[in-house]
Design an enzyme around this catalytic site. Structure first.
Site, short mmCIF file in Angstrom:
data_model
loop_
_atom_site.label_atom_id
_atom_site.label_comp_id
_atom_site.label_asym_id
_atom_site.label_seq_id
_atom_site.Cartn_x
_atom_site.Cartn_y
_atom_site.Cartn_z
N LYS A 289 13.75 -46.59 4.99
CA LYS A 289 15.24 -46.74 3.93
C LYS A 289 15.98 -47.54 5.13
O LYS A 289 15.96 -47.07 6.41
CB LYS A 289 15.59 -45.49 4.63
CG LYS A 289 14.78 -44.31 3.15
CD LYS A 289 15.07 -43.23 3.15
CE LYS A 289 14.03 -42.07 1.77
NZ LYS A 289 14.64 -42.65 0.61
N ARG A 363 5.34 -38.37 -4.30
CA ARG A 363 4.31 -39.01 -6.20
C ARG A 363 3.32 -39.18 -5.58
O ARG A 363 2.17 -38.19 -6.23
CB ARG A 363 4.48 -40.42 -6.99
CG ARG A 363 4.57 -41.05 -6.33
CD ARG A 363 5.26 -42.90 -7.43
NE ARG A 363 7.20 -42.19 -7.25
CZ ARG A 363 7.55 -42.79 -7.56
NH1 ARG A 363 7.26 -44.15 -8.30
NH2 ARG A 363 9.24 -42.59 -7.44
N1 BES Z 1 12.56 -38.27 -1.00
C1 BES Z 1 13.36 -39.85 -1.90
C2 BES Z 1 14.08 -39.21 -2.76
C3 BES Z 1 15.40 -38.66 -2.49
C4 BES Z 1 16.83 -38.89 -2.16
C5 BES Z 1 16.04 -37.73 -2.10
C6 BES Z 1 17.98 -38.74 -2.03
C7 BES Z 1 16.69 -37.23 -2.25
C8 BES Z 1 17.91 -37.71 -1.64
C9 BES Z 1 11.93 -40.62 -2.48
O1 BES Z 1 10.88 -39.97 -1.52
C10 BES Z 1 12.65 -41.73 -2.52
O2 BES Z 1 12.46 -42.63 -1.27
N2 BES Z 1 12.19 -42.45 -3.95
C11 BES Z 1 12.85 -43.59 -3.80
C12 BES Z 1 11.77 -44.37 -5.17
C13 BES Z 1 11.21 -46.24 -5.11
C14 BES Z 1 11.57 -46.64 -4.09
C15 BES Z 1 10.92 -46.07 -6.48
C16 BES Z 1 13.81 -43.76 -4.06
O3 BES Z 1 14.30 -43.06 -5.23
O4 BES Z 1 15.03 -44.45 -4.35
MN MN Z 2 10.96 -41.71 -0.65
#
Ligand code: BES
Ligand code: MN
Ligand code: ZN
Length: 513
Positions: A289, A363
């Site tokens: 990230k 997931r």
């Molecule tokens: N933990 C994150 C989602 C999230 C984002 C939680 C903001 C709380 C606040 C999750 O693991 C994630 O990174 N999701 C990605 C999925 C994508 C790579 C398909 C996302 O939402 O960008």
């Molecule tokens: Mn994630």
């Protein structure tokens, strides 16, 4: 905070709270007090814009003719405004006004509001609940004397006076236990990730054994034996060992033996089940990230935090229900042993997954946690909670959690409970068209879909492949787990969204009478 309920009385010390209805109609206690103070209340009310509306208040300091530190006059609004959620908000508002005002004790005087839905006892429990919810603090790492309104609160005891005090006291006893659960969730979600990681989070779960909850902790060896390749893949880049925690509260009678006939047919003693995503920190892994805002990812264990707090709430109030909580705990880190985009892992269900983005890890954790819970307990239903996608924040902001489900009845029950206590859900679509978007050329499925559309729905579709035909609902709580501004019943920070809603749903539909 010590909260007691007592019958109507007269003498009070510290702070006194009295209500005024819309249009500045004084309640009898407000009238009384106004007389005693030589009209100070009415003068204060008239000196400003106060009209007795919900959310309005006037503070009168050390009024003559009394021994009080202060009087807080609060607006109650119209009789139709006096409902359960308004009382929660009012309780929170009273705490904000009095919590660090200097008064150590406060008394709230309540009288029946004609033509409102609530009895005085229900007003009292509602206000007490809101007040205690708002009083939450997390200050264990603050070692210096704090300025800026951040000092220790002064208010330590609250008396709520009115008819029906015995009923209010009895009702509040179980609400208080639910708030204990809420506070545990907030504590866990707020804890920094160098302190709270899978092993230490599992240890916090073990505290629930004191309440009669059976707690089992599975480590990586046991999970490997069970074939949990999806969950284990997420944690393999971290030096912290992944864990799976199983919590059981059997308040509803002897659970039927696993494997008995008709398990899934809604037998009274079959457990209900809650599953939580517990990624104690989500860096994204190799699909790293960006650094801005990454600190938010300490609350990526929020789903597990809710499940743990809910177990505490249900056990604490001795709910007459058999309930299982399962939380999948891992830390998602980059590293020499981290999983790579394009790795293929085999889940406990036997289904294979092509990991195209290591940041879509929630997931993967849930795939094995859901399958394990379903396979072992054959529950009546499963509700999972997860801070699963940023896309749900794009869709619903910080107002609603996303609800995804294969079952209309379960969805209705969740939506109704959310409405009742003020944690709002919005049902999102599911279906074949979305399901096929996660088919992979290499494995049974991939962990991200083609294109950027419907990101929360395709994530839910992924989960659906691990629950079989069991009634199931998924709550994407990414937008509601943490609040950057103060809320009526939660100071900024962890909200514990879900604990009170699910407690309410259990009470309304799944407990033995
Ligand atoms: N933990 C994150 C989602 C999230 C984002 C939680 C903001 C709380 C606040 C999750 O693991 C994630 O990174 N999701 C990605 C999925 C994508 C790579 C398909 C996302 O939402 O960008
Ligand atoms: Mn994630
Ligand atoms: Zn995540």
């Amino acid at each position: 905070m010590k909260i007691v309920f007592s019958g109507p009385g007269s003498a009070a010390t510290g702070a006194l709270v009295v209500g005024v209805l819309d249009g500045n109609v004084l309640t009898p206690s407000a009238k009384d007090l106004d007389k005693k103070t030589g009209g100070a209340l009415v003068r204060a009310i008239k000196s400003g814009t106060f009209k007795g509306r919900p959310g309005q208040s006037v503070m009168v300091l050390s009024p003559a003719g009394t021994k009080l530190d202060r009087v807080l006059v609060v607006g109650l609004g119209k009789p139709s405004d006096v409902n359960e959620q308004a009382m929660h908000t009012l309780g929170g508002q009273i705490y904000v006004a009095l919590g660090d005002s200097g008064s150590k004790a406060a008394t709230i005087e309540l009288e029946a509001v004609k033509k409102s839905d609530l009895s005085v006892a229900d007003m009292a429990t509602g206000i007490a609940e809101g007040l205690r919810l708002r009083s939450y603090r997390f200050d264990k790492y603050q070692t210096k004397n704090k300025a800026n309104g951040n000092g220790k609160p002064t208010l330590v005891s609250l008396t709520i006076r009115g008819v029906g005090a015995a009923k209010a006291q009895a009702d509040f006893r179980s609400r208080d236990k639910v708030i204990d659960g809420v506070f545990m969730t907030r504590d866990l979600v707020t804890e920094p990730p160098n302190i709270l990681y899978p092993d230490t989070l599992a240890k916090r779960c073990q505290e629930l054994t004191k309440l009669g909850v059976k707690v089992e902790v599975l480590g990586e060896k046991q999970m490997a034996r069970l074939g949990m390749g999806a969950l284990l893949g997420v944690g393999q880049g971290s030096v912290r060992e992944s864990k799976l925690v199983v919590m059981q509260w059997n308040g509803g009678g002897k659970p039927a033996k696993a494997g008995a006939k008709g398990l899934n047919k809604g037998k009274a003693d079959q457990p209900i089940c809650f599953v939580g995503k517990g990624v104690t920190f989500d860096t994204g892994g190799i699909s790293l990230k960006p650094s801005a805002g990454m600190e938010d990812m300490k609350y990526d264990m929020g789903g597990s935090g809710v499940v743990i707090g809910l177990m505490k709430a249900l056990a604490g109030r001795k709910a007459r229900v058999n309930v299982v909580g399962v939380v999948g705990l891992a830390e998602n880190m980059p590293g020499a042993n981290a999983q790579r985009p394009s790795d293929v892992v085999t889940s406990m269900s036997g289904q294979t997954i092509e990991v195209l983005n290591t940041d879509a890890e929630g997931r993967l954790v849930l795939a094995d946690a859901l399958h394990y819970a379903n396979d072992r307990f054959k529950p009546k239903f499963i509700v999972d909670l997860a801070t699963l996608t940023g896309a749900i924040i794009v869709a619903l902001g910080n107002e609603y959690a996303g609800l995804f489900s294969n079952n209309d009845k379960l969805s209705e029950n969740l939506l109704a409970a959310g409405d009742a206590i003020g944690e709002k859900l919005w049902r999102m679509p599911q279906g074949e068209v979305f399901d096929k978007m996660i088919n992979s050329d290499i494995a049974d499925m991939k962990n991200i879909s083609d294109g950027r559309g419907a990101g929360s729905t395709t994530a839910a579709q992924f989960l659906a492949r691990f629950v079989g035909k069991t009634p199931w609902a998924h709550l994407d709580i990414a937008g509601v787990t943490w609040t950057k501004k103060d809320m009526p019943t939660a100071p900024k920070g962890a909200t514990a969204f879900g604990v009170r809603m699910l407690d309410r749903m259990v009470a309304d539909h799944y407990e033995k009478k």
